[in-house]
Motif scaffolding. Structure first.
Motif, PDB file in Angstrom:
ATOM      1  N   ASN A   1       0.834  -1.221   0.000  1.00  0.00           N
ATOM      2  CA  ASN A   1       0.000   0.000   0.000  1.00  0.00           C
ATOM      3  C   ASN A   1       0.855   1.250   0.000  1.00  0.00           C
ATOM      4  N   ALA A   2       1.867   1.236   0.840  1.00  0.00           N
ATOM      5  CA  ALA A   2       2.737   2.407   0.932  1.00  0.00           C
ATOM      6  C   ALA A   2       3.443   2.641  -0.389  1.00  0.00           C
ATOM      7  N   LYS A   3       3.848   1.563  -1.023  1.00  0.00           N
ATOM      8  CA  LYS A   3       4.565   1.714  -2.291  1.00  0.00           C
ATOM      9  C   LYS A   3       3.651   2.294  -3.364  1.00  0.00           C
ATOM     10  N   ILE A   4       2.407   1.795  -3.425  1.00  0.00           N
ATOM     11  CA  ILE A   4       1.469   2.315  -4.423  1.00  0.00           C
ATOM     12  C   ILE A   4       1.194   3.797  -4.156  1.00  0.00           C
ATOM     13  N   ALA A   5       1.009   4.122  -2.877  1.00  0.00           N
ATOM     14  CA  ALA A   5       0.666   5.506  -2.532  1.00  0.00           C
ATOM     15  C   ALA A   5       1.782   6.469  -2.892  1.00  0.00           C
ATOM     16  N   SER A   6       3.022   5.998  -2.894  1.00  0.00           N
ATOM     17  CA  SER A   6       4.113   6.937  -3.160  1.00  0.00           C
ATOM     18  C   SER A   6       4.434   7.061  -4.651  1.00  0.00           C
ATOM     19  N   ILE A   7       3.733   6.285  -5.501  1.00  0.00           N
ATOM     20  CA  ILE A   7       4.017   6.353  -6.946  1.00  0.00           C
ATOM     21  C   ILE A   7       3.844   7.774  -7.523  1.00  0.00           C
ATOM     22  N   PRO A   8       2.740   8.488  -7.218  1.00  0.00           N
ATOM     23  CA  PRO A   8       2.604   9.834  -7.798  1.00  0.00           C
ATOM     24  C   PRO A   8       3.771  10.750  -7.468  1.00  0.00           C
ATOM     25  N   MET A   9       4.238  10.654  -6.210  1.00  0.00           N
ATOM     26  CA  MET A   9       5.331  11.529  -5.804  1.00  0.00           C
ATOM     27  C   MET A   9       6.622  11.129  -6.510  1.00  0.00           C
ATOM     28  N   ILE A  10       6.818   9.833  -6.661  1.00  0.00           N
ATOM     29  CA  ILE A  10       8.016   9.367  -7.378  1.00  0.00           C
ATOM     30  C   ILE A  10       7.979   9.879  -8.813  1.00  0.00           C
ATOM     31  N   MET A  11       6.790   9.764  -9.446  1.00  0.00           N
ATOM     32  CA  MET A  11       6.626  10.256 -10.819  1.00  0.00           C
ATOM     33  C   MET A  11       6.967  11.739 -10.904  1.00  0.00           C
ATOM     34  N   THR A  12       6.401  12.521  -9.983  1.00  0.00           N
ATOM     35  CA  THR A  12       6.645  13.959  -9.982  1.00  0.00           C
ATOM     36  C   THR A  12       8.140  14.233  -9.887  1.00  0.00           C
ATOM     37  N   ALA A  13       8.763  13.539  -8.938  1.00  0.00           N
ATOM     38  CA  ALA A  13      10.187  13.784  -8.732  1.00  0.00           C
ATOM     39  C   ALA A  13      10.974  13.462  -9.987  1.00  0.00           C
TER      40      ALA A  13
END
Lengths: 381, 307
Positions: B25-37
């Motif tokens: 869950n944590a990994k999925i939730a952080s995908i948008p931020m990773i993409m942005t970065a």
């Protein structure tokens, strides 16, 4: 006579240590925080070289009193003398005191040596003198190998030694300790307690020590001042406090496990007895002299370690049968819970006794081990 | 064994679960931020740097001209003035914000009355946007309406205070507004740091006879190192991007006396239709930040590990 907080000043003067010139004298001290009266008309004399422990539960004003002596709090009234000099309004550094704190309060960015010498450097003491004092303190406290380290690289016990060292290098007559061992684990606490006692024997300074731990108080103190609600309840040697508590609060506070109390009536006549429910306890041989004057409602206190069992109990002037409710083996002792006159009481038995819950045993005690307190005033009868 | 089966566990040896699926869950939730970065920060930065070597004008074009844009940039007086202004503004703002912020915090920390009121008043400018701050200070510093005219009205006819109209000191006029807005916030950060200092340290210093100012300098400030680092990062990022304050107060004037790099970049890219030049300027800004940041990050996080 009744020992109450009102006539404590007399008691203090009676005590031999204070016949000599006192090292610290507190006269009619008042301290208010806004409208809250924390200390009221407090009098206390501490003799030269005496180890005085201020003992009490949190919020009783013991740390506040220590901070007043140190000059860290401005008093609302009264006077404080240290070595005969009135220091009521002096800066802490000018009072001739050293202080040790619960949280060590070391300067974290300085080495141990820096911590010890910072105050001295600031007071413009010559370098050789500073080096001499630091070396002496380090030797006494056995922290020589740590001098170049920073506090973050030290254990709790070592940090507190350095904190004591910082008081030591000030070369003062009066040491103030504010719960110095409370942040340490049990074993270190015991070690450092002995260390502080050794230090006191070696230096012969006046020490005032605040704690809520009665073991520390009993083992270290020449005299203990038990405080409650900003007043000193009793000021006496540890043995005296244990054997002759002036009131029910002190009696219940000192001793672990704490004293058992029974509520009842004192009946005087040919034979004095204490009646509680259907139990009648003979008071012949009661160690104190107030019996005749105050018959009536009272509390009877008896320490768990003074309740006898087995053959000893049968030989005692008062004995009865009791059913064991709970057994708490603690290794050296066994703590047994039972009922007496409808009250739940604790008995301290030998650690090897193989009693079990549900057993019926004989318990008993001697009247000279008993303390009686007036039910209304809670003062000793 | 029966209990283990009820709980849904196998009684046989099991292999550890696949690592990738742990904390899914944590990994999925952080995908948008990773993409942005990855795409915005890194991607756009690389894209900008690449295009700074082209002669793009209105639209980006991959028509490489080597270091021409940089040669032109460093040959432009306006850019040189911008850099100089940024240096003056930066150093003064950094030092003054830290000193004023810490001093105010230290004063508030002395258990004064009405602390909350003072704190609110001092923090209030931070709630305003730079444009508002800039306009307010433009008025205050205006010779015809502001301080100068008030003092002259009192009878001191020769009094002159017109920083925004004097090319030599215009940057200090902007500095005043910047400090006014920023130091309240730094004060709050410092105050939080001061509150974290153990009360007993102060008591120990008093027993040792250390004067208050010495305790601050030799004991408290060294203990507040992490707070100072935080404040430093906040102030520095504010300095590099200073733009709206200048636009609202002087629009870069008089002449080009109060130009700053961020304004240079904006003007080249969106006013002068000279993307290549703007990209080159922004790459230089990035470079200067990196030059400051990397040694600091190395000192702070690399080297020795902290306990």
């Amino acid at each position: 006579m009744g020992y109450t907080s009102e006539n404590l000043a007399e008691i203090a003067i009676d005590t031999p240590q204070t016949l000599a010139e006192p090292s610290v004298r507190i006269k009619n001290l008042d301290l208010n925080f806004g409208s809250v009266k924390v200390l009221q008309n407090l009098n206390l004399d501490v003799g030269k070289g005496e180890f005085l422990v201020l003992l009490g539960s949190s919020g009783c004003g013991k740390s506040t009193l220590l901070n007043c002596i140190a000059g860290l709090l401005d008093v609302s009234g009264g006077q404080i003398f240290i070595n005969g000099k009135n220091v009521t309004w002096s800066e802490p550094s000018e009072r001739g005191i050293g202080m040790v704190f619960q949280s060590y309060a070391l300067y974290p960015q300085m080495t141990v040596e820096g911590n010890l010498s910072f105050g001295l450097k600031n007071a413009r003491i010559p370098k050789e003198e500073i080096a001499k004092r630091v070396a002496r303190a380090a030797e006494i406290l056995q922290i020589e190998p740590l001098l170049k380290r920073k506090p973050s690289a030290l254990s709790g016990g070592q940090r507190q030694r350095v904190a004591i060292g910082r008081a030591l290098v000030r070369d003062v007559d009066v040491f103030l300790f504010d719960e110095p061992l409370s942040n340490l684990d049990a074993k270190l606490r015991a070690d450092l307690r002995v260390e502080i006692k050794r230090l006191h024997n070696q230096l012969d300074n006046t020490m005032i020590y605040v704690t809520h731990d009665q073991v520390e108080a009993m083992t270290l103190a020449d005299r203990i001042a038990i405080m409650k609600g900003g007043k000193i309840q009793q000021l006496a040697a540890p043995g005296e406090i244990y054997n002759r508590p002036v009131n029910k609060y002190v009696a219940g506070f000192i001793g672990s496990p704490s004293m058992n109390f029974l509520q009842g009536n004192i009946q005087t006549g040919d034979t004095d007895v204490f009646l509680s429910g259907d139990v009648s306890i003979p008071l012949a041989g009661y160690a104190f002299d107030g019996l005749g004057r105050s018959p009536g409602k009272a509390w009877l206190g008896i320490r768990p370690e003074h309740i006898l069992t087995g053959a000893e109990a049968e030989a005692a002037p008062f004995n009865t049968q009791a059913v064991i409710e709970i057994v708490e083996p603690m290794g050296s002792d066994t703590l047994v819970w039972t009922q007496l006159a409808g009250e739940r009481i604790r008995i301290r038995m030998d650690g090897q006794s193989d009693v079990r819950e549900g057993d019926t045993i004989t318990i008993g005690f001697h009247a000279e081990r008993v303390s009686l307190f007036d039910e209304a005033t809670e003062n000793r009868i | 064994m029966a209990i283990a089966e009820i709980q849904g566990q196998s009684t046989e040896d099991v292999r550890p679960p696949v690592r990738l699926f742990r904390n899914l869950n944590a990994k999925i939730a952080s995908i948008p931020m990773i993409m942005t970065a990855v795409f915005v920060f890194i991607g756009c930065t690389v894209w900008t740097i690449v295009h700074s070597f082209t002669k793009s004008r209105l639209l980006p074009k991959l028509d490489f001209v080597g270091l021409d844009q940089y040669e032109r940039l460093w040959g432009t007086r306006r850019w040189l003035v911008s850099i100089e202004n940024l240096a003056i503004y930066g150093i003064c703002s950094l030092v003054l914000s830290l000193v004023i912020g810490f001093t105010l915090a230290a004063l508030l920390d002395r258990k004064i009355r009405f602390e909350n009121t003072f704190r609110t008043i001092l923090l209030y400018p931070f709630a305003l946007s730079f444009i508002v701050t800039g306009l307010v200070w433009q008025w205050i510093l205006n010779p015809d309406f502001g301080i100068q005219s008030v003092v002259r009205g009192w009878g001191w006819e020769s009094f002159t205070f017109d920083p925004l109209y004097n090319p030599d000191i215009v940057i200090f006029g902007i500095l005043i507004a910047g400090i006014w807005q920023g130091s309240g916030f730094i004060m709050v950060v410092m105050l939080a740091g001061l509150r974290g200092i153990d009360e007993e340290i102060w008591k120990a210093a008093r027993v040792d006879g250390i004067p208050t100012w010495k305790t601050y300098i030799f004991v408290v400030i060294p203990m507040m190192r992490p707070v100072f680092v935080t404040a430093l990062v906040l102030i520095t990022s504010g300095i590099v991007k200073v733009y709206d304050l200048v636009v609202a107060q002087t629009s870069g004037g008089p002449g080009i006396a109060s130009e700053v790099p961020a304004k240079y970049v904006y003007d080249k890219m969106f006013q002068a239709q000279n993307l290549g030049q703007g990209f080159a300027a922004s790459t230089m800004m990035l470079l200067s930040v990196v030059i400051i940041l990397i040694p600091w990050a190395y000192l702070e996080f690399g080297g020795k590990k902290r306990g």
